[in-house]
Design a protein around this motif. Structure first.
Motif: not given
Length: 453
Positions: A346, A348, A370, A392, A415, A417-418
């Motif tokens: 990840d 992020s 991610f 993703g 995967r 995000h939203d």
């Protein structure tokens, strides 16, 4: 694949979804702005995942229940949805029926898990028991004491014949321990032997220390029956520490279930851990998908109530499972270890990572990354033993275009995000097509929620 025809009875009616959509957009921060907003969720016959603030009101619950009833009428178990609501209120709603190749995942932001190999299980649930030299019955195993105690407690019980015991051994494919044979020679625990006396079963349970299975109901603990689904199983790992009495397994042909406490299962263990005893009694927790707990060193100890418990430890101990990035290790190098099985990446809160340090690791079977977490998605092709991969949409696009999707995979996930998975259906279907698996059907509906007030 986009199907604009009816998918499920009443599920293709925008009005069925309108109450839920109105509730979801009502508290949206961007409602009333000049930009479209997106909402998404998942509703199943046994649960739902909806980004609604706080506890559900009676109105919200009624709206969800209407959808669940529609699912039941259509014979479906789960449906995912995404909606784009434009400032004027015009709304495009996408309904996704996962289909037989998708494992539903209430609470998962994406479509769920794509099962690429039908009936496949994560590696720990395929693991067979080790055979440790020197495993013998415990010194406390006392056939004479066990038989004497049981006959004193159950003087009128009907015992099994040698032929009946031999037939069970042939069915199970294992030789039963002498203690188990003694138990069933005293009582075969068949309902027909008790007639209308339901108290007889209680007396047998009290004498043995559990609700005893009948001789014909003895069975081995099936690891596959405990598989929790790929979404959870792919991230778990297990092992047998050097001093463990019970092996870290989901099941074993040598775990012979003989009774229950009303929920969990008692079994005699013919495949003990390195410090265990052949024929020890273990407890298989019905709320756990892996492992078992030592209860007694022998069936004699169990019946005489000389029980103990082995302290459990974490199954997913480093370096077997590692997380790199947010709230985890700082580098992939720090995670690289020959024992590594599960890696989550990840980025992020920082720069993306290279997978070069874990290329070629012999046991790495799961990678979850991610969106934006990888410097080069094509480095995934260097992980030769992957059976589960979550990336993703952009990363999957790179692999698909390059023809580099690992063919060792048994399951996969996209995967997001939203929670907006409308754009991932086509990618999911491309992945499924590589394994000739059934496609996901997406239905698009148009409606109007009206402008924000």
């Amino acid at each position: 694949m986009v199907d604009r025809r009816s998918a499920l009875p009443s599920m293709d009616d925008f009005a069925t979804w309108e109450p839920v959509l109105r509730l979801m957009v009502a508290g949206h921060a961007e409602r009333g702005s000049a930009r479209p907003i997106h909402v998404a969720g998942r509703v199943g016959r046994h649960g739902w995942s909806l980004p609604l603030p706080g506890r559900m009101s009676s109105t919200e619950r009624a709206a969800v229940e209407a959808i669940r009833k529609a699912l039941a009428r259509g014979g479906a178990t789960e449906i995912a949805f995404s909606a784009e609501v434009r400032p004027c209120g015009r709304t495009t709603l996408g309904l996704v029926r996962p289909g037989p190749a998708v494992e539903g995942a209430i609470g998962h932001p994406g479509l769920g898990v794509l099962v690429l190999v039908e009936g496949s299980l994560a590696e720990p649930w395929r693991r067979l028991p080790e055979r440790y030299l020197g495993s013998v019955p415990a010194p406390s195993a006392d056939l004479e004491s066990l038989e004497r105690t049981l006959r004193e407690r159950l003087p009128d019980a009907v015992g099994a014949t040698e032929e009946e015991i031999a037939a069970v051994e042939a069915r199970l494919g294992v030789a039963l321990p002498d203690e188990v044979k003694v138990l069933y020679r005293v009582t075969r625990a068949r309902w027909e032997d008790w007639g209308e006396d339901y108290g007889a079963a209680a007396r047998v349970g009290s004498a043995v220390g559990c609700e005893l299975f009948g001789l014909d109901d003895l069975h081995s603990i099936d690891a596959g029956a405990r598989h929790p689904g790929w979404a959870q199983a792919s991230t778990e790992a297990a092992g047998t520490p050097p001093g463990a009495a019970v092996q870290g397994l989901a099941g074993s042909p040598g775990w012979i279930a003989f009774g229950t406490n009303g929920g969990d299962t008692f079994a005699v263990d013919l495949t003990p851990g390195p410090s265990g005893h052949t024929g020890q009694v273990i407890l298989v927790d019905h709320e756990q998908s892996f492992g078992a707990e030592l209860v007694a060193d022998s069936l004699t100890d169990f019946v005489l109530d000389r029980r103990k418990a082995e302290g459990g430890g974490r199954r997913d101990r480093p370096p077997v499972v590692a997380r790199v990035g947010s709230e985890g290790l700082r580098t992939v190098e720090a995670a690289a270890h020959p024992a590594l099985e599960v890696l989550a990446v990840d980025a992020s809160d920082g720069a993306p990572f290279s997978l070069a340090p874990v290329t070629g690791l012999p046991r790495l079977r799961t990678l979850t990354a991610f969106p934006g977490a990888l410097v080069d998605p094509l480095e995934v092709a260097g992980l030769s033993g992957l059976e589960f991969l979550e990336l993703g949409a952009r990363e999957w696009r790179v692999l698909l275009d390059a023809g580099s999707v690992p063919r060792t995979l048994k399951a996969a996930a996209i995967r997001v995000h939203d929670r907006n998975h409308l754009h991932t259906v086509s990618i999911a279907n491309e992945i499924l097509a590589l394994w000739d698996r059934p496609q996901i059907v997406q239905t698009l509906l148009e409606g109007d929620l009206g402008p924000a007030v």
